[in-house]
Design an enzyme around this catalytic site. Structure first.
Site, short mmCIF file in Angstrom:
data_model
loop_
_atom_site.label_atom_id
_atom_site.label_comp_id
_atom_site.label_asym_id
_atom_site.label_seq_id
_atom_site.Cartn_x
_atom_site.Cartn_y
_atom_site.Cartn_z
N HIS A 82 2.52 9.21 -4.15
CA HIS A 82 2.26 8.23 -3.70
C HIS A 82 3.52 7.74 -2.08
O HIS A 82 4.67 8.21 -1.99
CB HIS A 82 2.29 6.96 -4.14
N ASP A 161 -2.85 -7.76 -8.06
CA ASP A 161 -2.89 -6.83 -6.59
C ASP A 161 -3.41 -7.26 -5.58
O ASP A 161 -3.03 -7.50 -5.15
CB ASP A 161 -2.38 -5.49 -6.85
N ARG A 168 -0.23 -12.36 -0.40
CA ARG A 168 1.57 -12.25 0.32
C ARG A 168 1.44 -12.27 1.71
O ARG A 168 2.11 -12.24 2.53
CB ARG A 168 2.26 -10.61 -0.51
N SER A 183 3.27 -4.20 -6.67
CA SER A 183 2.39 -3.62 -6.40
C SER A 183 1.54 -2.88 -6.49
O SER A 183 0.90 -1.63 -6.39
CB SER A 183 1.76 -4.60 -4.73
N LYS A 187 -0.93 -0.37 -9.30
CA LYS A 187 -2.49 0.40 -8.45
C LYS A 187 -1.84 2.12 -8.96
O LYS A 187 -2.99 2.85 -9.83
CB LYS A 187 -2.13 0.35 -7.29
N1 URA Z 1 1.59 -0.87 -0.03
C1 URA Z 1 1.68 -1.50 -1.47
O1 URA Z 1 0.60 -1.71 -1.68
N2 URA Z 1 1.81 -3.17 -1.83
C2 URA Z 1 3.20 -4.00 -1.39
O2 URA Z 1 3.19 -4.45 -1.53
C3 URA Z 1 3.55 -2.79 0.36
C4 URA Z 1 2.75 -1.94 0.49
#
Ligand code: URA
Length: 434
Positions: A82, A161, A168, A183, A187
């Site tokens: 990631h 999320d 947010r 967050s 995932k």
């Molecule tokens: N990418 C994400 O998936 N979440 C965040 O809070 C910021 C960047």
């Protein structure tokens, strides 16, 4: 438990316990806790932060708000990478098939671009027919059959999320390390992985510009991954200048294909090799890392990584002929070369400025639900360390709307800093956090 009391506890700087965090997240996901209370809670976290334990509890609660995939019946390692987002970063498109060709499984759930940073899903969608919104059953079938698949987040994966991120986004609470970490990791850990490698970008074109901020983010992400049982390592990598030469969705797909063919730009190839080798040797000894590097080089050299990419594209409904025929990708109608106004060595190519210019052309989006133009972008003719003559091309702009060109031209000219003296390209890897 009382929501207002939990908000007050965090507002006054106290740490919440696991059951309190779980109560907030499950209540918000189920609609029992309204947006206004959750927004106040996010703002309290933004100002007061969370300790490592709270961040772990938050991630676990968000992860458990949805399904966690189980690929344990597959014989090899389940791995993913990631990136925290950058300009010209097309490494996911290379790494997923590359690591699959080396014998592991890569079930990759990716995101769309936002602001000046690009997104993997937008790039994949430039391939005619490529479907990124697969149901989880189909995703699983492609991973089993091909070894890798790349899709977008579904309603089943970390629904907390999805809801929280949208909240947010409109309450000025995105830039909080614990909220970002929970967050991202909720995932990624829902993919049911054995190992995860994070590419945390630092520099002008990164979410976290300073090395200290990037290191703090990397440490927090790594602690969460390891704390929740997935072996996790982070590389901190340079994002002062764009990665590679292509910025813009279809242009980046073309460059990713070149990299899979072994003829991509050196920095893209190097970063893909380092991240992939790390994925394959997470509990690293030097010998294992070198063995992984050899199998990565072999997967490119033999054409097996490119073959995996073709299989994945086909399995997800896309046209694999793009590999040998880039004309099948969307193409901008117009091009303009930006020439250097002076002679010297390139000292800087400001990644943020190039990302903004690409966004102004239509390659990126300001808001999550905006549409993009897949064909536009910028090809860099020069990068840091290159010599440039006055009048030589610095970059080429691919565009469709002439009205956008004027501001983009001046943004790009400003992005290039030319110096009289010779300059060394900066190191790509700035640190490792394990
Ligand atoms: N990418 C994400 O998936 N979440 C965040 O809070 C910021 C960047």
């Amino acid at each position: 438990m009382n929501v207002a009391e939990l908000i007050l506890k965090k507002r006054d700087g106290f740490a919440l316990v696991g059951s309190e965090i779980a109560f907030l997240i499950s209540g918000y996901t189920a609609g029992r806790i309204p947006d206004y209370q959750m927004a106040a809670f996010c703002m309290a976290v933004f100002h007061r932060g969370m300790n490592a334990e709270e961040t772990l509890f938050l991630t676990r609660a968000m992860l458990e708000s949805g399904s966690v995939l189980d690929f344990s019946s597959l014989p090899g390692l389940k791995l993913d990478k990631h990136s925290t987002g950058g300009v010209g970063d097309k490494t996911s498109l290379v790494i997923a098939p590359l690591v699959a060709a080396a014998g592991a499984y890569v079930p990759m759930i990716s995101g769309r671009g936002l602001g000046f940073t690009g997104g993997t899903l937008d790039k994949l969608e430039t391939i005619p027919g490529f479907e990124v919104q697969l149901p989880l059953s189909r995703f699983r079938a492609v991973v089993e059959q091909v070894g890798c698949a790349m899709i977008g987040q579904t309603d089943e994966i970390a629904p907390a999320d999805r809801k929280l991120y949208a909240l947010r986004d409109v309450t000025a609470t995105v830039e909080s390390i614990p909220l970002i970490c929970a967050s991202i990791m909720s995932k990624k850990l829902a993919e049911g992985l054995d190992g995860l490698v994070l590419d945390v970008k630092t520099g002008a074109g990164a979410f976290m510009p300073s090395l200290q901020q990037a290191s703090d983010l990397a440490q927090s992400l790594v602690d969460i991954g390891n704390g929740l049982g997935t072996q996790t390592v982070a590389l901190i990598t340079d994002m002062n200048q764009p990665l590679g030469r292509a910025v813009g969705n279809a242009l980046e797909v073309q460059e990713a294909i070149q990299t899979l063919k072994g003829s991509g730009p050196q920095d893209v190839a190097l970063l893909c090799e380092k991240l992939s080798a790390r994925m394959l040797s997470l509990d690293v000894t030097a010998t294992e890392f070198n063995r992984a590097r050899t199998s990565i080089a072999e997967a490119i050299g033999s054409g097996r990584a490119l073959e995996k990419f073709a299989q994945m594209v086909e399995a997800q409904g896309g046209d694999p002929r793009v590999i040998d025929n880039p004309a099948l990708l969307p193409r901008a109608a117009l091009q303009e070369v930006i020439e250097s106004k002076s002679e010297g060595f390139v000292l800087g190519v400001n990644a943020r400025a190039v990302g903004r210019a690409s966004m102004a052309l239509g390659a990126g989006r300001e808001r999550v639900d905006a549409s993009i133009d897949p064909s536009v972008g910028i090809l860099l003719n020069k990068k840091i360390g290159d010599h440039v003559e006055k009048g030589e091309p610095l970059c080429t702009v691919f565009y469709n709307q002439a009205a956008r060109l004027e501001s983009v031209r001046s943004q790009l000219l400003e992005a290039f800093v030319i110096n009289a003296n010779r300059v060394e390209p900066p190191p790509l890897i700035k640190g490792v956090v394990e």
